[in-house]
Design an enzyme around this catalytic site. Sequence first.
Site, PDB file in Angstrom:
ATOM      1  N   THR A   1       0.827  -1.207   0.000  1.00  0.00           N
ATOM      2  CA  THR A   1       0.000   0.000   0.000  1.00  0.00           C
ATOM      3  C   THR A   1       0.861   1.255   0.000  1.00  0.00           C
ATOM      4  O   THR A   1       0.443   2.307  -0.484  1.00  0.00           O
ATOM      5  CB  THR A   1      -0.939  -0.004   1.211  1.00  0.00           C
ATOM      6  OG1 THR A   1      -1.668  -1.234   1.239  1.00  0.00           O
ATOM      7  CG2 THR A   1      -1.930   1.143   1.164  1.00  0.00           C
TER       8      THR A   1
ATOM      9  N   LYS B   1       2.657 -13.948   5.973  1.00  0.00           N
ATOM     10  CA  LYS B   1       1.502 -13.146   5.564  1.00  0.00           C
ATOM     11  C   LYS B   1       0.982 -13.724   4.258  1.00  0.00           C
ATOM     12  O   LYS B   1       1.731 -13.837   3.282  1.00  0.00           O
ATOM     13  CB  LYS B   1       1.903 -11.685   5.383  1.00  0.00           C
ATOM     14  CG  LYS B   1       0.742 -10.788   4.949  1.00  0.00           C
ATOM     15  CD  LYS B   1       1.195  -9.363   4.681  1.00  0.00           C
ATOM     16  CE  LYS B   1       0.024  -8.504   4.221  1.00  0.00           C
ATOM     17  NZ  LYS B   1       0.436  -7.154   3.817  1.00  0.00           N
TER      18      LYS B   1
ATOM     19  N   TYR C   1       6.028 -12.795   2.953  1.00  0.00           N
ATOM     20  CA  TYR C   1       4.776 -12.462   2.283  1.00  0.00           C
ATOM     21  C   TYR C   1       4.538 -13.447   1.136  1.00  0.00           C
ATOM     22  O   TYR C   1       5.263 -13.463   0.148  1.00  0.00           O
ATOM     23  CB  TYR C   1       4.874 -11.034   1.748  1.00  0.00           C
ATOM     24  CG  TYR C   1       3.570 -10.385   1.338  1.00  0.00           C
ATOM     25  CD1 TYR C   1       2.349 -11.039   1.416  1.00  0.00           C
ATOM     26  CD2 TYR C   1       3.570  -9.076   0.860  1.00  0.00           C
ATOM     27  CE1 TYR C   1       1.168 -10.423   1.040  1.00  0.00           C
ATOM     28  CE2 TYR C   1       2.390  -8.446   0.477  1.00  0.00           C
ATOM     29  CZ  TYR C   1       1.194  -9.123   0.562  1.00  0.00           C
ATOM     30  OH  TYR C   1       0.034  -8.502   0.185  1.00  0.00           O
TER      31      TYR C   1
END
Length: 317
Positions: free
Chosen positions: A56, A168, A143
């Site tokens: 983000t 994640k 991730y």
Amino acid sequence: MTPAPLAARLSIPGGPLFFPVTAFGPDGSVDLDTYRTHVRRGVEDGAAAVFACCGTGEFHALTPEEFQACVRAAVEAAEGRVPVVAGAGYGTALAVRYAALAEEAGADGLLAMPPYLVVAGQEGLLRHYRTLAAATALPVIVYQRDNAVFTPDTVVELARTDGVIGLKDGLGDLDLMQRTVSAVRTEAPGDFLYFNGLPTAEQTQLAYRALGVTLYSSAVFCFAPEIALAFYRAMHNGDEDTVGRLLDGFYRPFVELRAQGPGYAVALVKAGVRLRGLDVGEVRPPLHEPAEDHLKQLAQLIERGHTLLDTDPAGKR
């Protein structure tokens, strides 16, 4: 910070995990003052942790110097109240460099993004993340998404790796996640952490929670912390009415709007921050700004979401 304290601080969060956008000025350069304001407000609004310069935050669009300046600014704004985790990615050598920059800037941990472009086998992926973990004193969260998808056996090996504290998941394969959680629980028991990292994670968190995954990232928290916190607390307290009302009236329409444009998982969030009064600038290429009609729909959705917070299950104000 050693791996154990960060893992402990993340394992019992008091709110959503905050992934701030990166603020850019009118000339396109990083606006550190506005970025500090954005991070500080998020911490004051109840974020449990700050994940700086990740997806983000347009990690892909930042130079190493900009990255370090932003991580340092996030650490300054957080003032030790919550941990700051920084992104790290690209190939192994660059990931190690970003880890060093984050460590110098005062970060408490790393979110290891997928390697750049290449599709690697499990042996190569494991070597990549082990090399990164060995090169830094910072705890590492791996991730999973896109070209970094792991078998349960590989995650077991990651869980056994010094410095790797969690996974994640941005893939969304619940069968794979269930088998992964089971394998780690059986073969590498301990305090390994799992995060729901799908875009607009609230939309899928009921399913992840059933797997025992209680941690999730909240992009909505960037521009509507009141809504994100209400959802988080309702989930935590078992308030099914509020969870359902927010899913049906806000999150599902937001996900459908997000699907209207490529890159909207970032661009729409950044537009939301601007709509709430903080000028964080536009996204950098190759991302692009949302269409004007989509911005109007977003403004209406934010207003509707706040209305839902003031509405009881019977619909009375």
